[in-house]
Enzyme design. Sequence first.
Site, PDB file in Angstrom:
ATOM      1  N   HIS A 165      -9.193   6.754   2.394  1.00 56.29           N
ATOM      2  CA  HIS A 165      -9.679   7.008   3.756  1.00 56.29           C
ATOM      3  C   HIS A 165     -10.905   7.924   3.774  1.00 56.29           C
ATOM      4  CE1 HIS A 165      -8.892   6.727   8.151  1.00 56.29           C
ATOM      5  NE2 HIS A 165      -8.354   5.595   7.752  1.00 56.29           N
ATOM      6  N   GLU A 183      -9.078   2.023  -1.991  1.00 59.73           N
ATOM      7  CA  GLU A 183      -9.820   1.690  -0.776  1.00 59.73           C
ATOM      8  C   GLU A 183     -10.584   2.894  -0.221  1.00 59.73           C
ATOM      9  OE1 GLU A 183      -7.232   0.135   2.244  1.00 59.73           O
ATOM     10  OE2 GLU A 183      -8.595   0.701   3.853  1.00 59.73           O
ATOM     11  N   ARG A 212       0.850  -1.188   0.000  1.00 64.99           N
ATOM     12  CA  ARG A 212       0.000   0.000   0.000  1.00 64.99           C
ATOM     13  C   ARG A 212       0.890   1.245   0.000  1.00 64.99           C
ATOM     14  NH1 ARG A 212      -4.085   2.258   4.757  1.00 64.99           N
ATOM     15  NH2 ARG A 212      -2.228   3.413   5.352  1.00 64.99           N
ATOM     16  N   TYR A 242      -2.909  11.535   6.246  1.00 64.47           N
ATOM     17  CA  TYR A 242      -3.269  10.194   6.716  1.00 64.47           C
ATOM     18  C   TYR A 242      -2.265   9.166   6.191  1.00 64.47           C
ATOM     19  CZ  TYR A 242      -5.032   5.557   6.620  1.00 64.47           C
ATOM     20  OH  TYR A 242      -5.092   4.207   6.761  1.00 64.47           O
ATOM     21  N   GLU A 249     -13.811  -1.488   6.068  1.00 65.67           N
ATOM     22  CA  GLU A 249     -13.155  -1.715   7.363  1.00 65.67           C
ATOM     23  C   GLU A 249     -13.999  -1.184   8.516  1.00 65.67           C
ATOM     24  OE1 GLU A 249      -9.413   0.296   6.674  1.00 65.67           O
ATOM     25  OE2 GLU A 249     -10.041   2.012   7.850  1.00 65.67           O
ATOM     26  N   TRP A 270     -12.087  12.084   8.383  1.00 66.66           N
ATOM     27  CA  TRP A 270     -10.686  11.712   8.604  1.00 66.66           C
ATOM     28  C   TRP A 270     -10.388  10.427   7.878  1.00 66.66           C
ATOM     29  CZ3 TRP A 270      -8.445   7.454  11.229  1.00 66.66           C
ATOM     30  CH2 TRP A 270      -7.024   7.462  11.162  1.00 66.66           C
ATOM     31  N   ARG A 323     -13.787  -5.374   2.925  1.00 71.09           N
ATOM     32  CA  ARG A 323     -12.738  -5.249   3.950  1.00 71.09           C
ATOM     33  C   ARG A 323     -13.229  -5.468   5.377  1.00 71.09           C
ATOM     34  NH1 ARG A 323      -8.138  -3.691   3.928  1.00 71.09           N
ATOM     35  NH2 ARG A 323      -8.204  -2.033   5.455  1.00 71.09           N
ATOM     36  N   GLU A 334      -4.586  -7.376   4.883  1.00 68.55           N
ATOM     37  CA  GLU A 334      -3.728  -6.272   5.333  1.00 68.55           C
ATOM     38  C   GLU A 334      -2.874  -6.750   6.504  1.00 68.55           C
ATOM     39  OE1 GLU A 334      -5.862  -2.912   6.976  1.00 68.55           O
ATOM     40  OE2 GLU A 334      -4.237  -1.527   6.469  1.00 68.55           O
ATOM     41  N   ASP A 336      -5.180   3.810  -0.076  1.00 68.76           N
ATOM     42  CA  ASP A 336      -6.325   4.059   0.807  1.00 68.76           C
ATOM     43  C   ASP A 336      -6.689   5.546   0.752  1.00 68.76           C
ATOM     44  OD1 ASP A 336      -8.212   4.138   2.804  1.00 68.76           O
ATOM     45  OD2 ASP A 336      -6.958   3.165   4.334  1.00 68.76           O
TER      46      ASP A 336
HETATM   47  O1  LIG Z   1      -7.447   2.639   7.218  1.00 67.76           O
HETATM   48  C1  LIG Z   1      -6.619   1.954   7.796  1.00 67.76           C
HETATM   49  O2  LIG Z   1      -5.976   1.183   7.175  1.00 67.76           O
HETATM   50  C2  LIG Z   1      -6.344   2.042   9.262  1.00 67.76           C
HETATM   51  O3  LIG Z   1      -5.134   2.626   9.476  1.00 67.76           O
HETATM   52  C3  LIG Z   1      -7.383   2.789  10.060  1.00 67.76           C
HETATM   53  O4  LIG Z   1      -7.234   4.148   9.882  1.00 67.76           O
HETATM   54  C4  LIG Z   1      -7.211   2.430  11.496  1.00 67.76           C
HETATM   55  O5  LIG Z   1      -7.278   1.063  11.617  1.00 67.76           O
HETATM   56  C5  LIG Z   1      -8.273   3.093  12.356  1.00 67.76           C
HETATM   57  O6  LIG Z   1      -8.216   2.580  13.650  1.00 67.76           O
HETATM   58 MG   LIG Z   2      -8.168   1.728   5.484  1.00 66.14          MG
END
Ligand SMILES: O=C(O)[C@@H](O)[C@H](O)[C@H](O)CO
Ligand SMILES: [Mg+2]
Length: 403
Positions: free
Chosen positions: A213, A237, A148, A160, A263, A403, A284, A340, A211
């Site tokens: 995010h 992602e 990544r 980030y 996630e 974020w 994810r 991951e 990512d």
């Molecule tokens: O997006 C990801 O891959 C991670 O870094 C998340 O930001 C984190 O697990 C949040 O607790």
């Molecule tokens: Mg992520």
Amino acid sequence: MLKIKDARVVVTCPGRNFVTLRIETADGLYGLGDATLNGRELAVVSYLTDHVIPCLIGRDAHQIEDIWQYLYRGAYWRRGPVTMSAIAAVDMALWDIKAKAANMPLYQLLGGACRTGVMVYGHANGQTIEETVEEALRYQALGYKAIRLQSGVPGLPSTYGVSGDKMFYEPADGALPTENVWSTAKYMRTVPKLFEAARLALGDDVHLLHDVHHRLTPIEAGHLGKSLEPYRPFWLEDATPAENQEAFRLIRQHTTTPLAVGEVFNTIWDCKDLIQNQLIDYIRATVVHAGGITHLRRIANLADLYQVRTGCHGATDLSPVTMAAALHFDLSIPNFGVQEYMRHTAETDAVFPHAYSFKDGYLHPGDAPGLGVDMDEALAAKYPYSRAFLPVNRLEDGTLYNW
Ligand SMILES: O=C(O)[C@@H](O)[C@H](O)[C@H](O)CO
Ligand SMILES: [Mg+2]
């Protein structure tokens, strides 16, 4: 009958906070489950100790599905990250116990190995594109088949995924949430340059991931996906916040870059439409935040019908207990995609000794009975809980953003 005699929650902070559930049976077997919810840890501790553990005592540890249904339906208030992380911890611990009782590594109970190892991706990050590419080369030299890429964005003081301590990036810190500044325009100019440089330096044989995010609008995500196509990314992602599942239809109309999301999902209901409408390529959702192995298998089975593959979350806030559970799951399902893998610190590994190991870009859960992870409670007690928050993000004019 394997009667549950006792259960307790252990909170430890060997570099970062982890919440672990330990369930014991009357015949002396025990199982571990991860219940860590980054930045909101103590809510799950209370959910487990005050509301779940009293209902577990005396039940048959073998009845994993029944106990899952009991906790899910029995709460009446369904879903949500706190509830589903608590249920996940119970589920993991019960699978651990069942596999120990069978004297087998868990993946054998889940149907046996479908592959020889679990392909993982590592995180390469740097302040500049050059630094990120250099870091990616380091991962490639370690044998990683998938990497990544996250780099700093010129004009933004922090980004980030980028940190000083490269191998051990941890976004949660501080007595109060850190405030970052975000500019979509600046970011969008940087990422294609990063991918161009990385593809050139790393060659064609490595999978490159990124990512976003949750920071783009659907049309911006479509544009980014399209501009990355020449560099053949493995996935993009969390391109947009996924509360709006329908948004992915718009992204899809503009790019063939594979999309990964989930996630932050905690049940099959969060991804059902995305999967059934074939709007994503990788799901994810992960063991700890999506109701454990029992529920994640249900998600993977649905995904398999639509050729959607898994790409379980595996950041450092998921403890070695979750990592082990994820590896048994990954090894045993037909539609595995990638896992991951952010390495834990030596302090964390010492508190949670484990049988899984990395070789040539693959992780294997090992052949110890159960999950193959233990917890050194005496050592865990030396690292008391330390409050930490995930950051928040503001646009350059101060507007609070994702974020
Ligand atoms: O997006 C990801 O891959 C991670 O870094 C998340 O930001 C984190 O697990 C949040 O607790
Ligand atoms: Mg992520």
